[in-house]
Design a protein around this motif. Structure first.
Motif, PDB file in Angstrom:
ATOM      1  N   SER A 115     -15.093 -10.952   2.218  1.00 56.63           N
ATOM      2  CA  SER A 115     -13.984 -11.507   3.164  1.00 56.63           C
ATOM      3  C   SER A 115     -13.060 -11.948   1.884  1.00 56.63           C
ATOM      4  O   SER A 115     -11.744 -11.817   2.119  1.00 56.63           O
ATOM      5  N   VAL A 116     -13.203 -12.798   0.769  1.00 58.56           N
ATOM      6  CA  VAL A 116     -12.253 -13.295  -0.118  1.00 58.56           C
ATOM      7  C   VAL A 116     -11.415 -12.149  -1.092  1.00 58.56           C
ATOM      8  O   VAL A 116     -10.500 -12.405  -1.313  1.00 58.56           O
ATOM      9  N   SER A 117     -12.333 -10.967  -0.999  1.00 60.26           N
ATOM     10  CA  SER A 117     -11.656  -9.832  -1.694  1.00 60.26           C
ATOM     11  C   SER A 117     -10.612  -9.287  -0.793  1.00 60.26           C
ATOM     12  O   SER A 117      -9.445  -8.913  -1.208  1.00 60.26           O
ATOM     13  N   LEU A 118     -10.941  -9.225   0.465  1.00 58.36           N
ATOM     14  CA  LEU A 118      -9.852  -8.729   1.537  1.00 58.36           C
ATOM     15  C   LEU A 118      -8.453  -9.762   1.246  1.00 58.36           C
ATOM     16  O   LEU A 118      -7.408  -9.208   1.329  1.00 58.36           O
ATOM     17  N   ALA A 119      -8.824 -10.910   1.181  1.00 52.37           N
ATOM     18  CA  ALA A 119      -7.794 -11.951   1.170  1.00 52.37           C
ATOM     19  C   ALA A 119      -6.801 -11.711  -0.066  1.00 52.37           C
ATOM     20  O   ALA A 119      -5.666 -11.749   0.050  1.00 52.37           O
ATOM     21  N   LEU A 120      -7.683 -11.834  -1.127  1.00 50.29           N
ATOM     22  CA  LEU A 120      -6.741 -11.360  -2.753  1.00 50.29           C
ATOM     23  C   LEU A 120      -5.844 -10.124  -2.432  1.00 50.29           C
ATOM     24  O   LEU A 120      -5.007  -9.985  -2.968  1.00 50.29           O
ATOM     25  N   GLY A 121      -6.619  -8.996  -1.744  1.00 51.98           N
ATOM     26  CA  GLY A 121      -5.686  -7.760  -1.611  1.00 51.98           C
ATOM     27  C   GLY A 121      -4.573  -8.080  -0.755  1.00 51.98           C
ATOM     28  O   GLY A 121      -3.498  -7.655  -0.996  1.00 51.98           O
ATOM     29  N   ASN A 122      -4.775  -8.716   0.366  1.00 47.95           N
ATOM     30  CA  ASN A 122      -3.587  -8.940   0.915  1.00 47.95           C
ATOM     31  C   ASN A 122      -2.606  -9.563   0.439  1.00 47.95           C
ATOM     32  O   ASN A 122      -1.398  -9.404   0.604  1.00 47.95           O
ATOM     33  N   MET A 123      -3.034 -10.716  -0.408  1.00 42.89           N
ATOM     34  CA  MET A 123      -2.019 -11.599  -1.246  1.00 42.89           C
ATOM     35  C   MET A 123      -1.320 -10.575  -2.201  1.00 42.89           C
ATOM     36  O   MET A 123       0.094 -10.859  -2.393  1.00 42.89           O
ATOM     37  N   MET A 124      -2.043  -9.753  -2.688  1.00 40.94           N
ATOM     38  CA  MET A 124      -1.155  -8.837  -3.899  1.00 40.94           C
ATOM     39  C   MET A 124      -0.238  -8.004  -2.873  1.00 40.94           C
ATOM     40  O   MET A 124       0.900  -7.715  -3.441  1.00 40.94           O
ATOM     41  N   LEU A 125      -0.508  -7.238  -1.968  1.00 35.62           N
ATOM     42  CA  LEU A 125       0.256  -6.682  -1.247  1.00 35.62           C
ATOM     43  C   LEU A 125       1.422  -7.597  -0.614  1.00 35.62           C
ATOM     44  O   LEU A 125       2.609  -7.076  -0.808  1.00 35.62           O
ATOM     45  N   ALA A 126       1.372  -8.617  -0.227  1.00 35.39           N
ATOM     46  CA  ALA A 126       2.403  -9.532   0.127  1.00 35.39           C
ATOM     47  C   ALA A 126       3.449  -9.800  -0.926  1.00 35.39           C
ATOM     48  O   ALA A 126       4.527  -9.749  -0.759  1.00 35.39           O
ATOM     49  N   ALA A 127       2.841 -10.139  -2.049  1.00 35.33           N
ATOM     50  CA  ALA A 127       3.449 -10.526  -3.489  1.00 35.33           C
ATOM     51  C   ALA A 127       4.319  -9.051  -3.587  1.00 35.33           C
ATOM     52  O   ALA A 127       5.474  -9.074  -3.814  1.00 35.33           O
ATOM     53  N   GLU A 128       3.866  -7.857  -3.537  1.00 32.64           N
ATOM     54  CA  GLU A 128       4.830  -6.632  -3.786  1.00 32.64           C
ATOM     55  C   GLU A 128       5.791  -6.638  -2.666  1.00 32.64           C
ATOM     56  O   GLU A 128       6.717  -6.225  -3.192  1.00 32.64           O
ATOM     57  N   SER A 129       5.457  -6.902  -1.480  1.00 32.02           N
ATOM     58  CA  SER A 129       6.409  -6.799  -0.433  1.00 32.02           C
ATOM     59  C   SER A 129       7.773  -7.743  -0.916  1.00 32.02           C
ATOM     60  O   SER A 129       8.664  -7.381  -0.294  1.00 32.02           O
ATOM     61  N   LEU A 130       7.441  -8.907  -1.623  1.00 34.19           N
ATOM     62  CA  LEU A 130       8.493  -9.478  -1.848  1.00 34.19           C
ATOM     63  C   LEU A 130       9.037  -9.595  -3.195  1.00 34.19           C
ATOM     64  O   LEU A 130       9.871 -10.457  -3.658  1.00 34.19           O
ATOM     65  N   GLY A 131       8.612  -8.720  -3.828  1.00 37.74           N
ATOM     66  CA  GLY A 131       9.014  -8.203  -5.228  1.00 37.74           C
ATOM     67  C   GLY A 131       8.508  -9.371  -6.116  1.00 37.74           C
ATOM     68  O   GLY A 131       9.071  -9.388  -7.441  1.00 37.74           O
ATOM     69  N   VAL A 132       7.325  -9.789  -6.003  1.00 38.97           N
ATOM     70  CA  VAL A 132       6.820 -10.888  -6.928  1.00 38.97           C
ATOM     71  C   VAL A 132       5.501  -9.932  -7.385  1.00 38.97           C
ATOM     72  O   VAL A 132       4.689  -9.311  -6.812  1.00 38.97           O
ATOM     73  N   CYS A 133       5.453 -10.109  -8.822  1.00 39.96           N
ATOM     74  CA  CYS A 133       4.495  -9.310  -9.707  1.00 39.96           C
ATOM     75  C   CYS A 133       3.208 -10.105  -9.682  1.00 39.96           C
ATOM     76  O   CYS A 133       3.012 -11.230  -9.459  1.00 39.96           O
ATOM     77  N   SER A 134       2.295  -9.291  -9.497  1.00 39.98           N
ATOM     78  CA  SER A 134       0.795  -9.821  -9.284  1.00 39.98           C
ATOM     79  C   SER A 134      -0.174  -9.053 -10.280  1.00 39.98           C
ATOM     80  O   SER A 134       0.033  -8.098 -10.456  1.00 39.98           O
ATOM     81  N   MET A 186       1.142   1.751  -1.835  1.00 42.26           N
ATOM     82  CA  MET A 186       1.408   2.711  -2.942  1.00 42.26           C
ATOM     83  C   MET A 186       2.022   2.575  -4.177  1.00 42.26           C
ATOM     84  O   MET A 186       2.086   2.825  -5.156  1.00 42.26           O
ATOM     85  N   ASN A 187       3.100   1.466  -3.858  1.00 43.39           N
ATOM     86  CA  ASN A 187       3.729   1.019  -5.126  1.00 43.39           C
ATOM     87  C   ASN A 187       3.181  -0.408  -5.824  1.00 43.39           C
ATOM     88  O   ASN A 187       3.795  -0.718  -6.911  1.00 43.39           O
ATOM     89  N   ARG A 188       2.262  -0.884  -5.235  1.00 48.83           N
ATOM     90  CA  ARG A 188       1.617  -2.005  -5.814  1.00 48.83           C
ATOM     91  C   ARG A 188       1.080  -1.680  -7.123  1.00 48.83           C
ATOM     92  O   ARG A 188       0.475  -0.701  -7.259  1.00 48.83           O
ATOM     93  N   ARG A 189       1.288  -2.593  -8.180  1.00 49.70           N
ATOM     94  CA  ARG A 189       0.720  -2.273  -9.370  1.00 49.70           C
ATOM     95  C   ARG A 189       0.314  -3.637 -10.030  1.00 49.70           C
ATOM     96  O   ARG A 189       0.755  -4.670  -9.815  1.00 49.70           O
ATOM     97  N   SER A 190      -0.805  -3.641 -10.912  1.00 49.07           N
ATOM     98  CA  SER A 190      -1.163  -4.922 -11.584  1.00 49.07           C
ATOM     99  C   SER A 190      -0.212  -5.141 -12.812  1.00 49.07           C
ATOM    100  O   SER A 190      -0.045  -4.039 -13.579  1.00 49.07           O
ATOM    101  N   VAL A 191       0.548  -6.394 -12.972  1.00 56.18           N
ATOM    102  CA  VAL A 191       1.424  -6.467 -13.875  1.00 56.18           C
ATOM    103  C   VAL A 191       0.733  -7.346 -14.822  1.00 56.18           C
ATOM    104  O   VAL A 191       0.328  -8.615 -14.559  1.00 56.18           O
TER     105      VAL A 191
END
Length: 145
Positions: free
Chosen positions: A90-109, A9-14
């Protein structure tokens, strides 16, 4: 609310970045999240190339004739085997996972689709893909800034 839902819910495109590079550990975690994404028939048809070297980031911008990466100093290119069962899903799911991981680490994406529109079709683009170690026949499906 649990941490996963909070992250979703917090992830945003930066679209504005500072000069701070994600650490090697952060980058590794983000890519690992992509590698653990679901894929059609579990064929895992992706190849990710993280670029932080200034000369390679500049080369990517030059190939695209501008900077669709909003000044980001780190780009993750996502390539996919077009012969896979469900390559784009498949690659769309992977990119989505990466954006969520970035959010969890405080890294913008931000998902940047521009590279998937022919960046790697020219001789220069193919040479750049070679520098990134992209397997033969794989196509760019997008990228993350």
């Amino acid at each position: 609310m649990n941490e996963v839902m909070e992250c979703i819910m917090n992830r945003r495109s930066v679209r504005a970045y500072n000069d701070e590079l994600p650490t090697g550990e952060q980058l590794e975690t983000i890519i690992k999240a992509g590698l653990y994404a679901a894929s059609g028939m579990n064929d895992q048809p992706w190849y990710f190339a993280a670029v932080q070297q200034p000369q390679l980031v500049a080369q990517a911008r030059e190939l695209l004739g501008g900077d669709p990466f909003y000044g980001a100093n780190t780009i993750i290119f996502a390539f996919v085997d077009p012969q896979a069962h469900t390559p784009m899903q498949s690659v769309s799911l992977a990119l989505g996972n990466m954006m969520l991981a970035a959010e969890s680490l405080g890294v913008c994406s931000c998902w940047i689709n521009a590279p998937s529109k022919g960046m790697f079709d020219s001789q220069q683009g193919q040479a750049f893909a070679g520098q990134l170690g992209v397997p033969a026949g794989y196509r760019c499906a997008g990228s993350l800034a």
